[in-house]
Design a protein around this motif. Structure first.
Motif, PDB file in Angstrom:
ATOM      1  N   ARG A   1      61.150  37.286  42.175  1.00  0.00           N
ATOM      2  CA  ARG A   1      60.043  36.960  42.596  1.00  0.00           C
ATOM      3  C   ARG A   1      58.953  38.169  42.338  1.00  0.00           C
ATOM      4  O   ARG A   1      57.724  37.894  42.185  1.00  0.00           O
ATOM      5  N   MET A   2      59.252  39.288  41.878  1.00  0.00           N
ATOM      6  CA  MET A   2      58.536  40.564  41.318  1.00  0.00           C
ATOM      7  C   MET A   2      58.076  39.729  39.962  1.00  0.00           C
ATOM      8  O   MET A   2      56.599  40.016  39.765  1.00  0.00           O
ATOM      9  N   ILE A   3      59.026  39.202  39.249  1.00  0.00           N
ATOM     10  CA  ILE A   3      58.347  38.851  37.843  1.00  0.00           C
ATOM     11  C   ILE A   3      57.428  37.506  38.088  1.00  0.00           C
ATOM     12  O   ILE A   3      56.530  37.450  37.340  1.00  0.00           O
ATOM     13  N   GLU A   4      57.957  36.501  38.668  1.00  0.00           N
ATOM     14  CA  GLU A   4      57.069  35.549  39.111  1.00  0.00           C
ATOM     15  C   GLU A   4      55.755  35.813  39.461  1.00  0.00           C
ATOM     16  O   GLU A   4      54.570  35.285  39.029  1.00  0.00           O
ATOM     17  N   ARG A   5      55.509  36.787  40.439  1.00  0.00           N
ATOM     18  CA  ARG A   5      54.318  37.051  40.770  1.00  0.00           C
ATOM     19  C   ARG A   5      53.406  37.513  39.615  1.00  0.00           C
ATOM     20  O   ARG A   5      52.308  37.332  39.446  1.00  0.00           O
ATOM     21  N   ASN A   6      53.969  38.496  38.921  1.00  0.00           N
ATOM     22  CA  ASN A   6      53.192  39.015  37.834  1.00  0.00           C
ATOM     23  C   ASN A   6      53.053  38.173  36.653  1.00  0.00           C
ATOM     24  O   ASN A   6      52.024  38.242  35.883  1.00  0.00           O
ATOM     25  N   LEU A   7      53.774  37.201  36.377  1.00  0.00           N
ATOM     26  CA  LEU A   7      53.562  36.271  35.279  1.00  0.00           C
ATOM     27  C   LEU A   7      52.391  35.171  35.712  1.00  0.00           C
ATOM     28  O   LEU A   7      51.974  34.596  34.766  1.00  0.00           O
ATOM     29  N   GLN A   8      51.955  35.474  36.767  1.00  0.00           N
ATOM     30  CA  GLN A   8      50.881  34.533  37.220  1.00  0.00           C
ATOM     31  C   GLN A   8      49.397  35.186  36.463  1.00  0.00           C
ATOM     32  O   GLN A   8      48.309  34.732  36.240  1.00  0.00           O
ATOM     33  N   HIS A   9      49.551  36.342  35.857  1.00  0.00           N
ATOM     34  CA  HIS A   9      48.515  37.020  35.288  1.00  0.00           C
ATOM     35  C   HIS A   9      48.513  37.011  33.753  1.00  0.00           C
ATOM     36  O   HIS A   9      49.671  37.285  33.249  1.00  0.00           O
ATOM     37  N   GLU A  10      47.798  36.499  33.137  1.00  0.00           N
ATOM     38  CA  GLU A  10      47.590  36.209  31.706  1.00  0.00           C
ATOM     39  C   GLU A  10      47.919  37.327  30.934  1.00  0.00           C
ATOM     40  O   GLU A  10      48.854  37.360  29.909  1.00  0.00           O
ATOM     41  N   LYS A  11      47.605  38.682  31.295  1.00  0.00           N
ATOM     42  CA  LYS A  11      47.912  39.874  30.640  1.00  0.00           C
ATOM     43  C   LYS A  11      49.352  40.060  30.333  1.00  0.00           C
ATOM     44  O   LYS A  11      49.702  40.484  29.373  1.00  0.00           O
TER      45      LYS A  11
END
Lengths: 478, 123
Positions: free
Chosen positions: B22-32
């Motif tokens: 969930r942590m990674i999924e949340r952050n992968l939403q950001h192009e950066k």
């Protein structure tokens, strides 16, 4: 004998056309709830606005021997607002005023339709130095209904079950008289049930079989300025329950709760969690502490850290304390546990639409055994072992709730759930627990062990108060 | 281009895998974040008590599964509290220095992990 049309006309005379509901489609929402209980279609539903309307309704119901079922949000998990004998649902949602808040005496005078969400909003905006206690029920749950059903809330560790927070009431008796109980029967203030004979008890946990409450004064509490809420991950049930037991008796927490690993996985999107690895946490404990200063809060945290250190010395692994704000940064879903009232959508809005429990109050000495054996039973029946537990009243007694989510449209699954609940009920009764908000089918099981004179007295009181048997018939098997 | 994370056998995944997922999924939403890992290839084993998970990054595609890979390029070991702290955006330096968080293997392969863990509020 009054015909249906005649009855409808008389209801319209009292409430006006718009507030008398009839017809199968319109009444369908009132005919069932989330549980496995059979649906029951009422004849009508009415939406009162005043006490006088309720008095007229009760008089009409007595004259026509029509059952009345008082209801608000209808989110109880015991079928308590199902019209098992037909009749009229008295939908009290539109009687929803907060009539008064006395900040010195610390109470709020409310109508039955006032919800936890309304109370929170009102206090936060107007009386920030005061707080109320909030359950894990949906925010649109009625405060009066939950107090009358002896529910619990997030400060029940300190202040016991919510019936204890009732200072007094006004109710319409089944024969139409309006009565006040508590200090308000003598004084203009609704400050306490003492020092008068406690007639409020004639309505608490009677499941609407003794009258319709139209006003209630509920205790408010001082709102500390500093708060901290954290999770602790325990790797087995016995250590989780030992931790909760020890903390509850130290008088430092406002709230202690525990949820099983299944709830954690459901929050992360696993629909039916049945698998847990040996090394995974089995129980998530949360603690809520507050203080009038940062120093007081630090001191309480330190006491909890000391307890955790003692567990560590005994080689019992407990991970934490992890602030709920940190977990919420990982997944906003955890924000549900950061502030109450809250909406546990992963339980209430589950895909199968069915939610039921065996929710009990019971002895702290049998808590661990109840949790372990109850979990095993749920797995044996093919359901995730979902438990939500809390110590109450400083650890004097505890909540043990065994919760099942199921597919309501699958008849086989409904039968499985009924069978599971029956076995869980036998287990908890054997251990000395008592299901609260007691469904009628559980009362049958009580009969085997209930004090005969206790039930005889209940029947006597019911007969005296409600000679025509119009108030929510069938509940408590009365 | 934003990547997604695939969690293998989610119904039976351990809580550590679900949480990290969930942590990674949340952050992968950001192009950066996606940009930072697009050319990365790594296999990282994560240990938390008796729980373990494997994070596989292949040209920016992320797969997570319960259980530790046999020959990871790097490993990270810590408590659930440590992983949650990382996910909440707290610094990894103190836990590493105090051996709360133990890192072994190719440290370069761990840099993308830190980007994927770190709360986007902090980036």
């Amino acid at each position: 004998m009054t015909t249906r049309e005649e009855l409808q006309k008389k209801l319209v005379d009292i409430f006006g056309e718009k507030r008398v509901l009839c017809g199968a489609e319109t009444l369908k929402p009132y005919s069932s709830d989330m549980t496995e209980n059979e649906a029951a279609m009422p004849d009508f539903a009415v939406k009162p606005h005043t006490v006088d309307e309720i008095v007229s309704l009760v008089q009409l119901a007595n004259g026509t021997k029509t059952p009345l079922i008082p209801a608000v949000a209808r989110t109880n998990l015991a079928g308590l607002t199902l019209a098992n004998h037909g009749g009229i649902i008295v939908d009290l949602r539109e009687m929803n005023k907060i009539l008064d808040v006395k900040k010195d005496e610390m109470y709020a005078l409310i109508e039955p339709g006032v919800t936890y969400a309304m109370m929170k909003e009102h206090l936060d905006a107007n009386f920030p130095a005061l707080r109320f206690g909030y359950p894990l029920s949906p925010p649109n749950t009625s405060i009066a209904a939950n107090c009358l059903l002896d529910g619990l809330a997030n400060i029940s560790l300190k202040h016991s079950s919510t019936s204890n927070w009732i200072n007094g009431m006004e109710a319409v008796m089944p024969t139409g008289e309006v009565v006040k109980t508590g200090s308000c029967a003598v004084s203009p203030y609704w400050f306490s049930r003492a020092p008068l004979p406690d007639l409020t008890g004639l309505f608490i946990s009677w499941q609407g079989t003794t009258g319709i409450v139209t006003k209630m004064a509920v205790t408010l509490f001082p709102n500390p300025t500093h708060r901290f809420r954290a999770f602790l991950f325990c790797y087995d049930l016995p250590s989780a329950f030992e931790l909760m037991t020890r903390l509850s008796k130290m008088d430092i927490c406002d709230d202690i709760g525990g949820v099983s690993w299944t709830a954690g996985k459901m929050l992360f999107g696993v629909e039916k969690p049945m698998h847990r690895e040996e090394g995974e946490p089995e129980f998530f404990v949360y603690v809520d502490i507050s203080g009038n200063s940062a120093r007081e809060l630090r001191a309480k945290k330190a006491l909890i850290e000391d307890i955790l250190h003692q567990f560590k010395k005994k080689n019992i692994a407990i991970d934490g304390m992890i602030a709920v704000e940190d977990i919420t940064k990982i997944d906003k879903a955890f924000a549900k546990f950061s502030e109450f009232p809250t909406y546990l959508d992963f339980l209430v809005d589950n895909p199968g639409g069915g939610l039921t429990w065996i929710g009990t109050y019971g002895p702290i000495s049998r808590w661990t055994e109840g949790a372990v054996r109850g979990s095993e039973m749920m797995v044996k029946h093919g359901f995730p072992p979902t438990l939500v537990c809390r110590p109450m009243k400083g650890g004097h007694f505890v909540i043990l709730r065994l919760i099942t989510i199921f597919n309501k449209s699958d008849a086989d699954e409904v039968e499985k759930v009924k069978k599971l609940n029956a076995e869980l009920c036998d287990l908890v009764l054997e251990l000395g627990f008592i299901p609260y908000k007691t469904p009628a089918w559980v009362v049958n099981k009580f009969m085997e062990r209930m004090d005969k004179n206790f039930y005889a007295l209940m029947k006597k009181i019911k007969q005296q108060l409600d000679p025509n048997g119009i108030m929510n018939p069938g509940k408590w098997l009365l | 281009m934003m990547n997604e994370i695939k969690i293998v056998d989610k119904e039976n995944a351990n809580i550590m895998t679900l949480m990290i997922g969930r942590m990674i999924e949340r952050n992968l939403q950001h192009e950066k974040t996606s940009e930072k890992i697009k050319n990365v290839n790594a296999v990282i084993a994560l240990f938390c008590g008796k729980m373990s998970a494997t994070l596989i990054i292949e040209n920016g595609n992320v797969t997570l599964k319960s259980g530790a890979a046999q020959n990871p390029s790097a490993t990270v070991e810590g408590s659930l509290k440590d992983f949650i702290s990382l996910g909440a955006g707290k610094s990894f330096i103190f836990p590493v220095l105090t051996r709360g968080l133990k890192i072994r293997g190719n440290a370069l392969h761990l840099l993308p992990l830190l980007h994927m863990f770190k709360s986007q509020d902090e980036q």
